[in-house]
Scaffold this active site. Sequence first.
Site, PDB file in Angstrom:
ATOM      1  N   GLU A   1     -23.382  28.400  -6.854  1.00 22.70           N
ATOM      2  CA  GLU A   1     -22.244  29.139  -6.287  1.00 22.70           C
ATOM      3  C   GLU A   1     -21.565  30.053  -7.314  1.00 22.70           C
ATOM      4  O   GLU A   1     -20.338  30.136  -7.367  1.00 22.70           O
ATOM      5  CB  GLU A   1     -21.228  28.147  -5.696  1.00 22.70           C
ATOM      6  CG  GLU A   1     -21.823  27.378  -4.536  1.00 22.70           C
ATOM      7  CD  GLU A   1     -20.920  26.287  -3.995  1.00 22.70           C
ATOM      8  OE1 GLU A   1     -20.844  26.173  -2.761  1.00 22.70           O
ATOM      9  OE2 GLU A   1     -20.307  25.547  -4.778  1.00 22.70           O
TER      10      GLU A   1
HETATM   11  C1  ACM Z   1     -23.400  22.443  -4.545  1.00 23.14           C
HETATM   12  O1  ACM Z   1     -23.233  21.729  -3.534  1.00 23.14           O
HETATM   13  N1  ACM Z   1     -22.655  23.526  -4.721  1.00 23.14           N
HETATM   14  C2  ACM Z   1     -24.410  22.121  -5.535  1.00 23.14           C
END
Ligand code: ACM
Length: 525
Positions: free
Chosen positions: A334
């Site tokens: 992310e």
């Molecule tokens: C994640 O769930 N952002 C690894």
Amino acid sequence: MFRALILSFAIGVALSVSAVPPAAAATVVSFTSVVPAPVSATATAGVTYSITSGTTIYSEPGSTPAAQTAGQLAALLRPSTGFPLPVVSSNPAPADGIALLLSGAPASVGTQGYQLDVTATSIVVRANQPAGLFAGVQTLHQLLPVTADATTVQAGPWPVPGGHIVDYPRFTHRGAMLDVARHFFTVTQVERYIDEISLYKIDYLHLHLSDDQGWRIAVNSWPNLAAYGGSTEVGGGAGGYYTQADYSAIVSYAAARFVTVIPEIDMPGHTNAALASYAQLNCNGVAPPLYTGTNVGFSSLCVPLALTYTFIDQVIGELAALTPGPYIHIGGDEASSTNATDYATFVDHVQQIVAAHGKTVIGWHNIAGATLLPSTVAQFWDTTTSNAPLAAAVANGTKVIMSPANKTYLDMKYNHKTTLGQNWAGYIDVSTAYGWNPGAYLTGVGESSVLGVEAPLWTETIVTTPNIEYMAFPRLPAIAELGWSPWSTHSLTAFNLRLGAQGPRWKVMGINYYHSTQITWPTGS
Ligand code: ACM
């Protein structure tokens, strides 16, 4: 309050012990109740071994880890049985008592497997390596009457079912992750989770030590990270952090249970706590405020800045020195505030830093967008069943840990009525957590490219140990079984019976588990 039960797991019935005289107490657990399912288990009808006040626990002469595992078994049994259960090392193998031996196991059980033989006169666990003895003792633990898990003296008898088990894992990597960044959990809380996961033969504990909301490990060369960056958590609570001694205590506690700690410093995103602690780490030289919300994707380390890599080198250096296990997890998920070129540059550089400190990189699968070192491991966490960059990396030799969010994420709600957790990856009840094959799930990622599985528990909504337990149980054992048991044993019906058999033990252990309506839990559990 604890109430003694007699159990017949094979038919899933429990009765109150008060209705039956103790002499008739048929507290023999069935081989069919063991989770994860063993490779092969043959009960010997009518035969049991009874633990008595005269039982001795023998461990392999000269093996400190064998003696340690024997000591853990004695420590489990002494409070509930009231028996002395001395632990001794003797050679040759005794004909009576409980023996943990590093000889005589078949080669097929490898380094983590074991053979367990229970006759009327002895219980013998044989393994090639101490980890196998520990695994065998976890099976033995599950074959004890559930009253063995009580912390006060209980009425016996203490029968263990007779038979023969040969058992070893399908995958070497069977992990659980705890996010100690969104909410902080103490050493004692983490140790309790280690006890719970190791009963199901989990052998890696991944600690998500940093995120936007908190930095949880003291770093001597950058003290504000913990002192300031660790001073809050989601919702604005006081947060906390592990001193290096605390972290080492967790590592040692885990190692004594053959669990290897994988520390994660998530970067380049998920770094607000670090950026708030040191203005000079920010591209604009201005520290953002601490963050206690639950958004993702807004923070990034400053990729062009030379100090960023000094920082990472020093942080990873201290963490590597405290971590005997082979892995450092660098996150990489992310990173929406880092452009693709910067991201690839960053992952290249950080892999080199980790390698220079003698460790192997694990990253969330997003790192497959960069060029990976041959040893770097990718952890798949998406909800899809194909991922082109990851498949390309795998074609190049990258190994994968499977954590599909819609199967393994323990923070997902069970259903719309679950008050804890989230649902962005869907609802996950037992049949969903159990109903997939890690070796044949992702296009282009076959069994030989899969190191194993991990069940992550993100803690945006998870605050207490009962919260952890409610989300982990009963789904963590489902993921543990996918990691350990051969696919040939895979059966939802049989698994549900095995899982139901765990309920009475969890009740005695005080585990706050979710009574999934998909499982027939024995009455009273
Ligand atoms: C994640 O769930 N952002 C690894």
